[in-house]
Design a protein around this motif. Structure first.
Motif, mmCIF file in Angstrom:
data_model
loop_
_atom_site.group_PDB
_atom_site.id
_atom_site.type_symbol
_atom_site.label_atom_id
_atom_site.label_comp_id
_atom_site.label_asym_id
_atom_site.label_seq_id
_atom_site.Cartn_x
_atom_site.Cartn_y
_atom_site.Cartn_z
ATOM 1 N N LYS A 2 -2.580 16.018 3.886
ATOM 2 C CA LYS A 2 -3.036 15.607 5.282
ATOM 3 C C LYS A 2 -2.368 14.367 5.583
ATOM 4 N N HIS A 3 -1.718 14.445 6.902
ATOM 5 C CA HIS A 3 -1.063 13.289 7.190
ATOM 6 C C HIS A 3 -1.876 12.483 8.444
ATOM 7 N N ARG A 4 -2.381 11.414 7.956
ATOM 8 C CA ARG A 4 -3.308 10.756 9.187
ATOM 9 C C ARG A 4 -2.530 10.046 9.883
ATOM 10 N N THR A 5 -2.852 9.892 11.029
ATOM 11 C CA THR A 5 -2.268 9.026 12.153
ATOM 12 C C THR A 5 -2.685 7.487 11.902
ATOM 13 N N ALA A 6 -1.817 6.632 12.626
ATOM 14 C CA ALA A 6 -1.946 5.221 12.507
ATOM 15 C C ALA A 6 -3.473 5.187 13.161
ATOM 16 N N ALA A 7 -3.801 5.764 14.037
ATOM 17 C CA ALA A 7 -4.886 5.454 15.057
ATOM 18 C C ALA A 7 -6.277 5.770 13.943
ATOM 19 N N GLU A 8 -6.165 6.456 13.021
ATOM 20 C CA GLU A 8 -7.042 6.934 11.813
ATOM 21 C C GLU A 8 -7.515 5.874 10.875
ATOM 22 N N LEU A 9 -6.457 5.179 10.766
ATOM 23 C CA LEU A 9 -6.705 4.198 9.824
ATOM 24 C C LEU A 9 -7.239 2.890 10.269
ATOM 25 N N ASP A 10 -7.904 2.253 9.607
ATOM 26 C CA ASP A 10 -8.797 1.019 9.773
ATOM 27 C C ASP A 10 -7.665 -0.208 9.754
ATOM 28 N N PRO A 11 -7.244 -0.832 10.647
ATOM 29 C CA PRO A 11 -6.319 -1.888 10.526
ATOM 30 C C PRO A 11 -6.711 -2.887 9.386
ATOM 31 N N VAL A 12 -7.980 -3.251 9.249
ATOM 32 C CA VAL A 12 -8.338 -4.207 8.319
ATOM 33 C C VAL A 12 -8.836 -3.697 7.140
ATOM 34 N N ASP A 13 -8.692 -2.407 6.821
ATOM 35 C CA ASP A 13 -9.225 -1.745 5.661
ATOM 36 C C ASP A 13 -8.242 -0.558 5.260
ATOM 37 N N LEU A 14 -7.019 -0.912 5.334
ATOM 38 C CA LEU A 14 -5.816 0.231 5.271
ATOM 39 C C LEU A 14 -5.929 1.309 4.048
ATOM 40 N N TYR A 15 -6.414 0.575 2.967
ATOM 41 C CA TYR A 15 -6.636 1.533 1.494
ATOM 42 C C TYR A 15 -7.852 2.155 1.473
ATOM 43 N N ALA A 16 -8.826 2.000 2.746
ATOM 44 C CA ALA A 16 -10.229 2.532 2.673
ATOM 45 C C ALA A 16 -11.004 2.110 1.669
#
Length: 391
Positions: A2-16
């Motif tokens: 699955k390719h997540r969009t940038a909007a789905e990533l947390d900018p301050v927790d990029l590696y979840a």
């Protein structure tokens, strides 16, 4: 895949990294984050401007179980190391001064009483300290050289069943508001820890004013002029292992705390760069700004992963002081670089405390210095790698 969009990533927790936490760890982080959002952030800029420590927040922090949170018994929450780290991270997202208060109370004052104190000392001091009714400070650093604690001049000598304490300490967080000071002094038998109560005759404090860093934190000098300390107020540890073990606990919290400061800076500068338009387009649409934001994210992400692994080592009783030095060195350096660059990207607005980067950058000038300077931690790692001391 699955390719997540940038909007789905947390900018301050990029590696979840939050997904790697247990439910109880996330709940603890959420509760402290809400406290910071609702009670700290609305007032902290004004506190910084006026050199005011918000004592009115101590009660809430105590109710949340933040004071001595990693200790067991005596009214303490008994949380794991990762939870303590997350608490520090959220507090420092608000302000380094607030995290410093909790670090000192928990790691530098309550921890040595818990680890080295008598049962009577634990019962007397720890419950009211956990409730925020008694404030502590940690007296190790002296005016002539903080990086060499073995060279301390403060001295205690026996007099019957008591001890007579003389000397001074400097740059002591909480000093002027503390009810008890954990003071480390030379004796004929080695370095000892003393519980010096605020009303002991000959003990006085002074307030350090006009600081450009940690302005929401109380910083003090401690002075001892023939202070009589009863034997019942002496900790049961001899040598530098006592204060150094306390510093390891505090440094662990710093490794996490500075991530929060960096996250606050990145979050704000991302929002600003999207709304600030120059030459017909948002700042965020330029290559140079995106590269700088990506660099900030890389530094924060690396720091998060270092801190999480350090926390897991802590909780499995495998953490070594050298590993703490690596993380304190790396994460504090990363955070101060993020704060400085975020301030620069804000342009003229960056020098106003209406925006967080200048405040965090100034605070981190202290954080990168205290609890072991960057150079001390680099040399600690170098000593572990080579087996040779360059101190």
């Amino acid at each position: 895949m699955k390719h997540r969009t940038a909007a789905e990533l947390d900018p301050v927790d990029l590696y979840a990294v939050r997904s790697m936490l247990s439910e109880s760890e996330r709940l603890m982080q959420n509760s402290v984050a809400a406290f910071v959002d609702h009670q700290v952030i609305p007032i902290i800029a004004e506190c910084f401007e006026h050199e005011h420590f918000p004592r009115e927040l101590i009660g809430t922090m105590a109710e949340l179980g933040l004071l001595g949170c990693s200790l067991r018994g005596y009214g303490c929450a008994g949380l794991n190391g990762v939870s303590y780290g997350l608490i520090c991270q959220e507090l420092e997202r608000g302000d380094s001064g607030l995290r410093s208060f909790v670090s000192v109370q928990s790691s530098l004052c309550m921890y040595p009483i818990h680890a080295f104190g008598s049962e009577a000392q634990r019962k007397r001091w720890l419950p009211p300290m956990a409730r925020g009714e008694v404030i502590g400070c940690f007296g190790l650093t002296e005016p002539h050289g903080g990086s060499d604690p073995a060279n301390m001049k403060t001295y205690a000598r026996r007099q019957g069943q008591d001890w007579i304490l003389n000397g001074s300490k400097m740059w002591i967080t909480n000093g002027a508001i503390a009810d008890v000071a954990i003071v480390w002094a030379r004796t004929d038998g080695g370095i000892r820890g003393f519980l010096v109560e605020k009303d002991f005759k000959g003990f006085r404090t002074s307030l350090v004013k006009h600081k450009m860093s940690l302005r929401t934190s109380v910083t003090s000098g401690l002075f001892f002029d023939n202070v009589i300390v009863p034997e019942e107020n002496v900790l049961g540890v001899v040598g530098l292992k006592g204060p150094l073990s306390c510093l390891t606990q505090a440094r662990f919290g710093i490794c996490w705390g500075v991530i929060g400061a960096a996250q606050a800076c990145l979050a704000q500068v991302i929002d600003y760069s999207k709304t600030r338009s120059l030459f017909g387009k948002p700042l965020a649409a330029t290559q140079s700004v995106q590269i700088r934001l990506a660099e900030m994210s890389r530094k924060i992400t690396t720091s998060q992963l270092l801190a999480l692994q350090l926390g897991r080592l802590y909780d499995s009783d495998r953490m070594e002081p050298t590993q703490v030095s690596m993380a304190k060195w790396h994460n504090t350096r990363a955070a101060i670089e993020v704060a400085r660059d975020a301030r620069d990207l804000l342009g003229g607005a960056g020098v106003s405390i209406e925006y967080v980067p200048i405040r965090h950058a100034l605070n981190l000038e202290s954080v990168i210095t205290y609890e072991g300077t960057e150079t001390i931690h680099q040399l600690t790692v170098g000593r572990a790698l080579t087996g040779l001391s360059a101190f």
